[in-house]
Design an enzyme around this catalytic site. Structure first.
Site, PDB file in Angstrom:
ATOM      1  N   LYS B  80     -51.623 120.188  37.866  1.00  0.00           N
ATOM      2  CA  LYS B  80     -50.503 119.793  38.721  1.00  0.00           C
ATOM      3  C   LYS B  80     -49.738 121.028  39.167  1.00  0.00           C
ATOM      4  O   LYS B  80     -49.514 121.945  38.377  1.00  0.00           O
ATOM      5  CB  LYS B  80     -49.592 118.850  37.933  1.00  0.00           C
ATOM      6  CG  LYS B  80     -48.456 118.230  38.733  1.00  0.00           C
ATOM      7  CD  LYS B  80     -47.615 117.306  37.837  1.00  0.00           C
ATOM      8  CE  LYS B  80     -46.517 116.606  38.605  1.00  0.00           C
ATOM      9  NZ  LYS B  80     -45.685 115.735  37.732  1.00  0.00           N
ATOM     10  N   SER B 155     -45.021 110.971  39.680  1.00  0.00           N
ATOM     11  CA  SER B 155     -45.133 112.103  40.572  1.00  0.00           C
ATOM     12  C   SER B 155     -46.480 112.823  40.498  1.00  0.00           C
ATOM     13  O   SER B 155     -46.859 113.512  41.452  1.00  0.00           O
ATOM     14  CB  SER B 155     -44.018 113.104  40.268  1.00  0.00           C
ATOM     15  OG  SER B 155     -44.206 113.704  39.008  1.00  0.00           O
ATOM     16  N   SER B 179     -44.305 109.800  35.046  1.00  0.00           N
ATOM     17  CA  SER B 179     -45.085 110.508  36.063  1.00  0.00           C
ATOM     18  C   SER B 179     -46.535 110.827  35.680  1.00  0.00           C
ATOM     19  O   SER B 179     -47.295 111.271  36.535  1.00  0.00           O
ATOM     20  CB  SER B 179     -44.384 111.810  36.455  1.00  0.00           C
ATOM     21  OG  SER B 179     -43.346 111.552  37.353  1.00  0.00           O
TER      22      SER B 179
END
Lengths: 94, 487
Positions: B80, B155, B179
């Site tokens: 990420k 997210s 997330s």
């Protein structure tokens, strides 16, 4: 109404943000809606409840200072918008 | 093996590498081709690093040829874009960090590299991890591989979508209020959020420091155990990192659920849950009962307060953490001619941050400002104590908690963008876990309208092994983790 457009502008100044009138108006509406939803917390009597700032109580994270390897100037300044090779350069303050 | 390389699990890829049936270079090349073929539609990657990946793969092949290497040696994965990668752009999904190239690796990235991973690239996310759909990314929205009209969740939406689309064997994302678990649920993959402090936050660009925690995305629970094994552990550079021994997570997989007490919180089913989601989750719980778990209805009475508590504490911490983006040290810096320092701060921050980030900075600044601090931040901290106590009470009765991850499957792109409160509801079943610092996992357990549904498992602090045992037992008896989207 929890927060007025004038207060929104004040909070924006505290947060170092510049909002145009359209954004100020939109945020005033949204923040009021969100803050109204926060009122739910007042249903609870928490007068004798301690606060939790961290979920886990960790202790012993402190240690004596010691010198270890760090970044050199070139590395530390590699992402700088402006520098003179030794220091960060910023616009005039006053 | 008949299936394409991109359909394999991490363990299957590991086996092929160890048997010498494929080289890491071949596997990496196949994954880069897969990215080329499908990522134009899915858009899971913000940055792809083909040259670096092939270099890492060749180094891995040399080690493997000598019979050396670690658990991830030669395995291609993605990270990420909130985790710092030395020499590889790390944007946090924000225009304000569009050209930021970190001078160091996050501690967990260093651990992954030492274990031999091959870095394919960086995954898309909501800006600064604030969002539930990737629609707040400063660059583009990732699409759900199961249905390109649907959000992947957020997210860590890029990470979840990438694992689902077969454009990496594992990913590492972060979870501040759901997330990891919510996008894993929406994309039909395993998402594992460890206990707060289990994985170092050093080099994880801070959103809400008392809530942020990194963890793996994989196709199977066994693969999640393998990645967790690498990234768990104490880091002296993170004062909130737990100085505890890391158990053997893979050994925990086969413990089974016989005799375990599993609590089902009625509150998780009360919040506008869709009937098909409820049915899939109940069926999964019934499967665990069949295998010998005792199912006990429990109550987490303060669940309904988690949303307001979270949306005070997380923005408050964010407003402080994001003060560092000032145009001085790194990142975007907008300096008009004759502008002074204050002008630079104002212009840089107002133009660099997206709407949701500005909304949360405003909310957090307000909640911490003179005259409102006690009413908002103070009150939220007290109610956080009550939420945590609910879980501690429940864990006096049960070994773990099971329930839904999200009340609905993935919604359509665009459906909730203009309604922040509705968007925040996506995380209603996951927020309380972060507030209490507990570990939580999502694993695929069915579909609703053709979109995946996840089962959530929550365990006491540092009881990751219990979660892995339950999840693995479930996957031994079901095949949702073997299903692949048609892309």
């Amino acid at each position: 109404m929890k927060i007025t457009a004038q207060e929104v502008a004040h909070v924006a100044a505290l947060a170092r943000l510049e909002l145009d009138p359209e954004m100020t108006e939109k945020l005033t509406g949204q923040l009021n809606e969100i803050l109204d939803a926060m009122d739910k917390l007042n249903e609870l009597d928490t007068s004798s409840v301690p606060s939790t700032n961290h979920a886990l109580e960790l202790t012993g994270a402190m240690r004596p200072d010691r010198v270890s390897g760090g970044m050199d100037h070139d590395q530390a300044l590699a992402n700088a918008p402006d520098s003179d090779g030794q220091s960060l350069v910023v616009p005039k303050v006053i | 093996m008949a299936s394409a390389y991109h359909d394999l699990t991490l363990a299957q890829a590991r086996e092929l590498l160890d048997q010498g049936e494929v080289t890491s270079r071949e596997l990496t090349q196949a994954m880069l081709e897969r990215i080329e073929a499908v990522d134009g539609q899915v858009r899971a990657y913000l940055t792809v690093t083909p040259e670096l990946a092939l270099d890492m793969a060749e180094a891995a092949d040399e080690l493997l040829a000598q019979g050396q290497g670690g658990p991830l040696t030669g395995i291609p994965g993605g990270i990420k874009d909130v985790l710092c990668t030395q020499g590889v752009t790390t944007t946090c999904g924000s225009k304000i960090l569009e050209n930021f190239v970190p001078p160091y690796d996050a501690f967990l990235v260093k651990q992954l590299k030492e274990a031999g991973m091959v870095l394919l690239g960086k995954h898309n996310m909501d800006e600064f991890a604030m969002g539930s759909s990737t629609e707040n990314s400063g660059f583009f929205t990732t699409r759900n591989p199961w249905d390109l009209d649907a959000i992947p969740g957020g997210s860590s939406g890029g990470s979840a979508a990438s694992v689902a689309a077969g454009t990496c064997y594992f990913a590492v994302g972060t979870d501040t209020g759901g997330s990891i678990r919510q996008p894993a649920s929406h994309c039909g993959v395993v998402g594992f959020k460890p206990t707060y402090g289990r994985v170092s936050r050093f080099g994880l660009v801070a959103f809400a420091s008392s809530l942020d925690q990194a963890g793996p995305f994989t196709r199977t629970v066994a693969d999640a155990a393998a990645v967790l094994q690498v990234i768990a552990g104490h880091d002296p550079s993170d004062s909130t990192s737990a100085p505890r021994k890391v158990p053997d997570y893979t050994a925990a997989l086969n413990q089974g659920v016989q005799g375990l007490k599993l609590g089902v919180p009625q509150e998780f089913f009360a919040t506008g849950i869709e009937p098909e989601v409820e049915a899939a989750v109940n069926k999964a719980i019934a499967e665990l009962a069949t295998q010998g778990a005792e199912i006990i209805e429990i109550s987490l009475p303060h669940t309904e307060y988690a949303l307001p508590v979270y949306y005070i504490i997380a923005p408050a911490e964010a407003s402080s953490n994001l003060a560092r983006y000032d145009g001085v040290k790194y990142g975007l810096s907008l300096r008009a001619e004759n502008a002074d320092l204050m002008d630079m701060y104002l212009t840089t921050r107002s133009q660099g941050f997206g709407d949701e980030v500005i909304r949360r900075i405003m909310l957090g600044t307000y909640a911490l400002s003179a005259g409102y601090y006690e009413a908002y931040y103070g009150k939220a901290g007290q109610v956080r104590t009550l939420i945590k106590q609910d879980f501690l009470d429940a864990f006096n009765q049960v070994d773990a908690i099971v329930g839904p991850v999200a009340p609905t499957p993935a919604f359509d792109i665009g459906q909730r963008v203009d309604d922040p409160l509705q968007m925040y509801m996506s995380d209603i079943c996951t927020l309380s876990t972060n507030l209490a610092g507990l570990p939580g996992m999502s694993l695929p357990c069915g579909f609703s309208g053709g979109r995946p549904v996840g089962l959530q498992i929550i365990a006491p602090h540092f009881a990751e092994e219990t979660m892995l045992a339950i999840g693995h037992a479930y996957q031994q008896a079901t095949d949702f983790h073997w299903q692949r989207p048609e892309i």
